[in-house]
Design a protein around this motif. Sequence first.
Motif, PDB file in Angstrom:
ATOM      1  N   ARG A 129      44.970 -48.024 -15.255  1.00 11.94           N
ATOM      2  CA  ARG A 129      46.189 -47.517 -15.889  1.00 11.94           C
ATOM      3  C   ARG A 129      47.146 -48.673 -16.180  1.00 11.94           C
ATOM      4  O   ARG A 129      47.238 -49.626 -15.411  1.00 11.94           O
ATOM      5  CB  ARG A 129      46.887 -46.507 -14.962  1.00 11.94           C
ATOM      6  CG  ARG A 129      46.118 -45.215 -14.757  1.00 11.94           C
ATOM      7  CD  ARG A 129      46.818 -44.349 -13.721  1.00 11.94           C
ATOM      8  NE  ARG A 129      46.132 -43.086 -13.512  1.00 11.94           N
ATOM      9  CZ  ARG A 129      46.434 -41.953 -14.139  1.00 11.94           C
ATOM     10  NH1 ARG A 129      47.425 -41.933 -15.009  1.00 11.94           N
ATOM     11  NH2 ARG A 129      45.762 -40.854 -13.894  1.00 11.94           N
ATOM     12  N   TRP A 130      47.889 -48.543 -17.267  1.00 10.26           N
ATOM     13  CA  TRP A 130      48.923 -49.525 -17.540  1.00 10.26           C
ATOM     14  C   TRP A 130      49.968 -49.456 -16.435  1.00 10.26           C
ATOM     15  O   TRP A 130      50.391 -48.367 -16.026  1.00 10.26           O
ATOM     16  CB  TRP A 130      49.585 -49.251 -18.893  1.00 10.26           C
ATOM     17  CG  TRP A 130      48.699 -49.485 -20.071  1.00 10.26           C
ATOM     18  CD1 TRP A 130      48.193 -48.545 -20.920  1.00 10.26           C
ATOM     19  CD2 TRP A 130      48.213 -50.745 -20.537  1.00 10.26           C
ATOM     20  NE1 TRP A 130      47.417 -49.146 -21.884  1.00 10.26           N
ATOM     21  CE2 TRP A 130      47.411 -50.499 -21.677  1.00 10.26           C
ATOM     22  CE3 TRP A 130      48.372 -52.057 -20.100  1.00 10.26           C
ATOM     23  CZ2 TRP A 130      46.780 -51.516 -22.380  1.00 10.26           C
ATOM     24  CZ3 TRP A 130      47.737 -53.075 -20.804  1.00 10.26           C
ATOM     25  CH2 TRP A 130      46.954 -52.804 -21.921  1.00 10.26           C
ATOM     26  N   LEU A 175      50.308 -56.117 -22.233  1.00 10.83           N
ATOM     27  CA  LEU A 175      51.056 -55.636 -23.389  1.00 10.83           C
ATOM     28  C   LEU A 175      52.333 -56.429 -23.601  1.00 10.83           C
ATOM     29  O   LEU A 175      53.038 -56.738 -22.647  1.00 10.83           O
ATOM     30  CB  LEU A 175      51.458 -54.168 -23.203  1.00 10.83           C
ATOM     31  CG  LEU A 175      50.358 -53.114 -23.185  1.00 10.83           C
ATOM     32  CD1 LEU A 175      50.986 -51.737 -22.997  1.00 10.83           C
ATOM     33  CD2 LEU A 175      49.536 -53.158 -24.465  1.00 10.83           C
ATOM     34  N   ARG A 213      55.267 -55.518 -24.488  1.00 14.15           N
ATOM     35  CA  ARG A 213      56.208 -54.403 -24.642  1.00 14.15           C
ATOM     36  C   ARG A 213      57.309 -54.502 -23.592  1.00 14.15           C
ATOM     37  O   ARG A 213      57.061 -54.920 -22.472  1.00 14.15           O
ATOM     38  CB  ARG A 213      55.503 -53.059 -24.468  1.00 14.15           C
ATOM     39  CG  ARG A 213      54.578 -52.683 -25.604  1.00 14.15           C
ATOM     40  CD  ARG A 213      54.251 -51.200 -25.527  1.00 14.15           C
ATOM     41  NE  ARG A 213      53.337 -50.792 -26.573  1.00 14.15           N
ATOM     42  CZ  ARG A 213      53.074 -49.523 -26.868  1.00 14.15           C
ATOM     43  NH1 ARG A 213      53.660 -48.559 -26.182  1.00 14.15           N
ATOM     44  NH2 ARG A 213      52.218 -49.223 -27.830  1.00 14.15           N
ATOM     45  N   THR A 232      58.078 -47.985 -18.904  1.00 16.46           N
ATOM     46  CA  THR A 232      57.280 -47.891 -20.124  1.00 16.46           C
ATOM     47  C   THR A 232      55.818 -47.673 -19.787  1.00 16.46           C
ATOM     48  O   THR A 232      55.131 -46.866 -20.422  1.00 16.46           O
ATOM     49  CB  THR A 232      57.444 -49.170 -20.964  1.00 16.46           C
ATOM     50  OG1 THR A 232      58.782 -49.260 -21.441  1.00 16.46           O
ATOM     51  CG2 THR A 232      56.498 -49.166 -22.160  1.00 16.46           C
ATOM     52  N   ALA A 233      55.324 -48.379 -18.783  1.00 19.22           N
ATOM     53  CA  ALA A 233      53.910 -48.270 -18.411  1.00 19.22           C
ATOM     54  C   ALA A 233      53.550 -46.846 -18.004  1.00 19.22           C
ATOM     55  O   ALA A 233      52.486 -46.326 -18.364  1.00 19.22           O
ATOM     56  CB  ALA A 233      53.587 -49.245 -17.284  1.00 19.22           C
ATOM     57  N   LEU A 268      52.718 -44.430 -20.875  1.00 13.99           N
ATOM     58  CA  LEU A 268      51.545 -44.681 -21.701  1.00 13.99           C
ATOM     59  C   LEU A 268      50.377 -43.824 -21.238  1.00 13.99           C
ATOM     60  O   LEU A 268      50.243 -43.512 -20.061  1.00 13.99           O
ATOM     61  CB  LEU A 268      51.164 -46.164 -21.643  1.00 13.99           C
ATOM     62  CG  LEU A 268      52.221 -47.137 -22.185  1.00 13.99           C
ATOM     63  CD1 LEU A 268      51.775 -48.568 -21.938  1.00 13.99           C
ATOM     64  CD2 LEU A 268      52.460 -46.900 -23.671  1.00 13.99           C
ATOM     65  N   ILE A 281      45.886 -48.895 -27.933  1.00 11.17           N
ATOM     66  CA  ILE A 281      47.177 -49.568 -27.843  1.00 11.17           C
ATOM     67  C   ILE A 281      46.938 -51.051 -28.083  1.00 11.17           C
ATOM     68  O   ILE A 281      46.034 -51.639 -27.488  1.00 11.17           O
ATOM     69  CB  ILE A 281      47.819 -49.357 -26.458  1.00 11.17           C
ATOM     70  CG1 ILE A 281      48.102 -47.859 -26.224  1.00 11.17           C
ATOM     71  CG2 ILE A 281      49.103 -50.152 -26.318  1.00 11.17           C
ATOM     72  CD1 ILE A 281      48.594 -47.550 -24.830  1.00 11.17           C
ATOM     73  N   SER A 288      46.888 -54.582 -27.565  1.00  8.38           N
ATOM     74  CA  SER A 288      47.056 -55.351 -26.338  1.00  8.38           C
ATOM     75  C   SER A 288      46.391 -56.715 -26.494  1.00  8.38           C
ATOM     76  O   SER A 288      45.665 -56.967 -27.452  1.00  8.38           O
ATOM     77  CB  SER A 288      46.435 -54.611 -25.144  1.00  8.38           C
ATOM     78  OG  SER A 288      45.043 -54.442 -25.321  1.00  8.38           O
TER      79      SER A 288
END
Length: 230
Positions: free
Chosen positions: A133-134, A155, A157, A163-164, A167, A175, A177
């Motif tokens: 997972r992000w 990322l 971002r 934010t993670a 996602l 996405i 990356s």
Amino acid sequence: MAVLTIESFPGRAALPPPDAVTWPRGMAVASTDPATLFEICRPEVNLAIWHRQLPQRLGAALRPLLMAAPFTAVAEGEIDAALVTLAGKLPATPPLELMFDLQDLATAFAAIAATQGVVSIRLEAITGRGCHRWHADAVGLRLLCTYRGLGTEWLARPGGAGTARALAPDRSAPIASAQMPAGSAAILKGEGHPGNAGAGCIHRAPPAGTGARARLLLCIDEPGRIPLDD
């Protein structure tokens, strides 16, 4: 063991402007110069990547460890003592080339993170999805290096852990990356670094893929960050 000569690294003021990808409250810098790792000390940088090529002979020397996958070995303490402990927990005798490199990276990390020579070291052979997972780590600084297999994805971002979490946890929605090449050493700035809440580097483990071979990953943290096994 061979020791990285920290004095050979130029001071931050002497560094040339690095190649960079920028976003609000964050910058990723990458170079073939090992001094690039010191760029993580800049407030605007949350990822510093040292691109390097590992010796070809190291790949063959890692086979006994990879054949024993999956495993996780963790140690904490002064660098030399931690490495001795780590080697004793591994399921196969680690090659000297690997131990030399672990010491070099740990020495550099301890100098950058100002840990007075004490670090937490984790070496693991991963056969599953890992941290797929992000996420942004709740640590201060963390060094990652993939010795075998696909490197960590990240990322460009803003927003850190918040934010993670928003996602998609799977890979059904692509996405844009970037990926750290195998062998490269990177220092990531986490949510726990002073003044960096909400701006941690967003990253995840790469997809394992069907029939993928074990991925050998090194993680070095500031002391007290990694739970030690028995």
